[in-house]
Design a protein around this motif. Sequence first.
Motif, PDB file in Angstrom:
ATOM      1  N   LEU A  71       0.835 -29.699   0.996  1.00 34.36           N
ATOM      2  CA  LEU A  71       0.174 -31.203   0.931  1.00 34.36           C
ATOM      3  C   LEU A  71      -0.618 -31.838   0.074  1.00 34.36           C
ATOM      4  O   LEU A  71      -1.631 -30.965   0.054  1.00 34.36           O
ATOM      5  CB  LEU A  71       0.842 -31.797   2.166  1.00 34.36           C
ATOM      6  N   PRO A  72      -1.346 -33.359  -0.265  1.00 28.30           N
ATOM      7  CA  PRO A  72      -2.772 -33.063  -0.381  1.00 28.30           C
ATOM      8  C   PRO A  72      -3.916 -32.797   0.359  1.00 28.30           C
ATOM      9  O   PRO A  72      -4.831 -32.498  -0.025  1.00 28.30           O
ATOM     10  CB  PRO A  72      -2.350 -35.065  -0.652  1.00 28.30           C
ATOM     11  N   ASP A  73      -3.614 -32.769   1.471  1.00 28.62           N
ATOM     12  CA  ASP A  73      -4.255 -32.213   2.237  1.00 28.62           C
ATOM     13  C   ASP A  73      -4.803 -30.414   2.500  1.00 28.62           C
ATOM     14  O   ASP A  73      -5.287 -29.997   2.978  1.00 28.62           O
ATOM     15  CB  ASP A  73      -4.656 -32.669   3.914  1.00 28.62           C
ATOM     16  N   GLY A  74      -3.716 -29.996   1.677  1.00 26.05           N
ATOM     17  CA  GLY A  74      -3.402 -29.093   1.355  1.00 26.05           C
ATOM     18  C   GLY A  74      -2.629 -27.863   2.079  1.00 26.05           C
ATOM     19  O   GLY A  74      -2.834 -26.727   2.454  1.00 26.05           O
ATOM     20  N   THR A  75      -2.457 -28.716   3.329  1.00 24.76           N
ATOM     21  CA  THR A  75      -0.497 -28.005   4.665  1.00 24.76           C
ATOM     22  C   THR A  75      -0.389 -27.665   3.547  1.00 24.76           C
ATOM     23  O   THR A  75       1.236 -28.387   2.197  1.00 24.76           O
ATOM     24  CB  THR A  75      -0.702 -29.067   5.416  1.00 24.76           C
ATOM     25  N   LEU A  76       0.476 -26.089   4.110  1.00 22.09           N
ATOM     26  CA  LEU A  76       1.835 -25.821   2.885  1.00 22.09           C
ATOM     27  C   LEU A  76       2.531 -25.872   3.606  1.00 22.09           C
ATOM     28  O   LEU A  76       2.448 -25.437   5.401  1.00 22.09           O
ATOM     29  CB  LEU A  76       1.099 -23.759   3.528  1.00 22.09           C
ATOM     30  N   ILE A  77       3.932 -26.189   3.766  1.00 21.78           N
ATOM     31  CA  ILE A  77       5.230 -26.255   4.122  1.00 21.78           C
ATOM     32  C   ILE A  77       6.037 -25.334   3.852  1.00 21.78           C
ATOM     33  O   ILE A  77       6.408 -24.831   2.565  1.00 21.78           O
ATOM     34  CB  ILE A  77       5.437 -27.886   3.883  1.00 21.78           C
ATOM     35  N   SER A  78       6.274 -24.412   4.859  1.00 18.63           N
ATOM     36  CA  SER A  78       7.394 -23.181   4.317  1.00 18.63           C
ATOM     37  C   SER A  78       8.306 -23.080   4.100  1.00 18.63           C
ATOM     38  O   SER A  78       8.906 -25.050   4.689  1.00 18.63           O
ATOM     39  CB  SER A  78       7.676 -22.476   5.465  1.00 18.63           C
ATOM     40  N   PRO A  79       9.343 -23.247   2.736  1.00 20.08           N
ATOM     41  CA  PRO A  79      10.489 -23.444   2.140  1.00 20.08           C
ATOM     42  C   PRO A  79      12.224 -23.444   3.670  1.00 20.08           C
ATOM     43  O   PRO A  79      11.418 -22.016   3.925  1.00 20.08           O
ATOM     44  CB  PRO A  79      10.396 -22.678   1.278  1.00 20.08           C
ATOM     45  N   LYS A  80      12.325 -23.987   3.840  1.00 14.21           N
ATOM     46  CA  LYS A  80      13.741 -23.093   4.579  1.00 14.21           C
ATOM     47  C   LYS A  80      15.371 -23.370   4.160  1.00 14.21           C
ATOM     48  O   LYS A  80      16.122 -22.647   4.777  1.00 14.21           O
ATOM     49  CB  LYS A  80      13.767 -24.811   5.560  1.00 14.21           C
ATOM     50  N   TYR A  81      14.782 -23.302   2.721  1.00 10.78           N
ATOM     51  CA  TYR A  81      16.348 -23.234   2.197  1.00 10.78           C
ATOM     52  C   TYR A  81      15.767 -22.683   1.078  1.00 10.78           C
ATOM     53  O   TYR A  81      14.672 -23.860   0.261  1.00 10.78           O
ATOM     54  CB  TYR A  81      16.839 -25.173   1.753  1.00 10.78           C
TER      55      TYR A  81
END
Length: 383
Positions: A71-81
Motif C-alpha cells: 500500500l502507499p503507506d508501506g503496509t504489506l498485504i500478503s497474497p491469499k491466492y
Amino acid sequence: MSVSAEPTSVDPRRNGSAPADTRPADTLRPHAEHAFADELAALAAQDDRPRPARWRLSPWAVATYLLGGTLPDGTLISPKYVGPRRVVEVAVTTLATDRALLLLGVPGTAKTWVSEHLAAAVSGDSTLLVQGTAGTPEEAIRYGWNYARLIAQGPSREALVPSPVMRAMAEGRTARIEELTRIPADVQDSLITVLSEKTLPIPELGQEVQAVRGFNVIATANDRDRGVNELSSALRRRFNTVVLPLPGTPEAEVDIVSRRVEQIGRSLDLPAVPDGIDEIRRVVTVFRELRDGVTADGRTKLKSPSGTLSTAEAISVVTGGLALAAHFGDGVLRAGDVAAGILGAVVRDPAADLVVWQEYLETVVREREGWTDFYRACREVGA
C-alpha cells in the motif's frame, strides 16, 4: 407483501473494518475477516476508489487483498491466492454485478479458500455458508421453522428460521454455497428465483424477502463431480463461471504450499517452513509428475494414479510431516517424515495405484540424483 430488512452494516463509503473480534484467543482456524483484520483495515483506510453498495472495499482493494501488494503507506498485504491476476479480477467484477459467481476447478485449486476471502473482503463476513452435501435440504437455502413456535403460534416471522442465503439477501451481504453440484437437483433449483428475481417467496406467510443492494452468491463446484448432480441449464445461466487452474509452475506450487503450511504450522506451534523447503519441493515434484503423467524433464512418461494429487493434498502431507518432525524427530522436516503421507495420497486404490507408485519409485526416484534418502524412506513405509 414485500419484506426487506435494512442491514446494520457500515455505510458503503465509510472506512469499513472487520466485525468485532469476539472469537476465543485459542481458535484453531479464525475466519478470514478475523485472521487478516489488520490487512482489511489497512486497505479500507487507504481505499479511495468507488465501492459498490455495502461493500467494505472497492473492487481494486478486494483484488489487492487476494493477490497481495504494498500500500502507499508501506503496509504489506500478503497474497491469499497465487495464480492468474485476471482470474481474480473477473471473479471480483462478477460480484459487483447482478450475476452470481461459480468457482469451478479440480479438487485442491483453492476454491473454498478464494470464496472465503472474497466474502470477507466484500462483506466483512465469510460465515453465511451453506455446505453442500447429498443430504442438504431445501431449508438450508430458503428457510426453516422453529417447530415449537410453529405449533404454539402458527406460521409467523418469529417462527421462521432464515437460511444463510435469506440473511445475506436481507443484509446485503455475500452468501457462500460450497460443493453446489453435490446438492440434489431439486434443492439446487430453489436458487433460480433468488438469483434471477432477487426475491425469496414465503408462501406460508404471503410474504417475500427482497434482496437489498450488496447481496450476491459465491458457489463452488468440483470438476470431478460432473454427473453427480449437474447444474440445470437454467441455474447455470444465473452464474458467471470462473475456472481456478492448477498452479502453472513448480515454483508457484512450492510457494503456495510453503505459505499455507507456514500459516497452519503457526497455529499448531510446528517448526518454521524454511527448515523443510527441500522436502516441500520434493513433495511438489512427485505430485506434479504423477499428476501430469510425465517427469519434469519430459523424458519419461508415467502412469497416473486415481487420486487428484492436488496442492491441498500436498499441504496436508507437508503439515503432517512437520508434526512428525516436531513430536518424534529433531524438528527438521526430512524424507522419512513425508514418505507415509505421500504413500497415503498416491495409493487410493490398493491394487492399481500401488503398481503405479512402485513403478515410479523404481524407474524415477531410484535413479534420481540426491533422492536416495527419499527412495529408502518410501520403500520402508511401503514394505
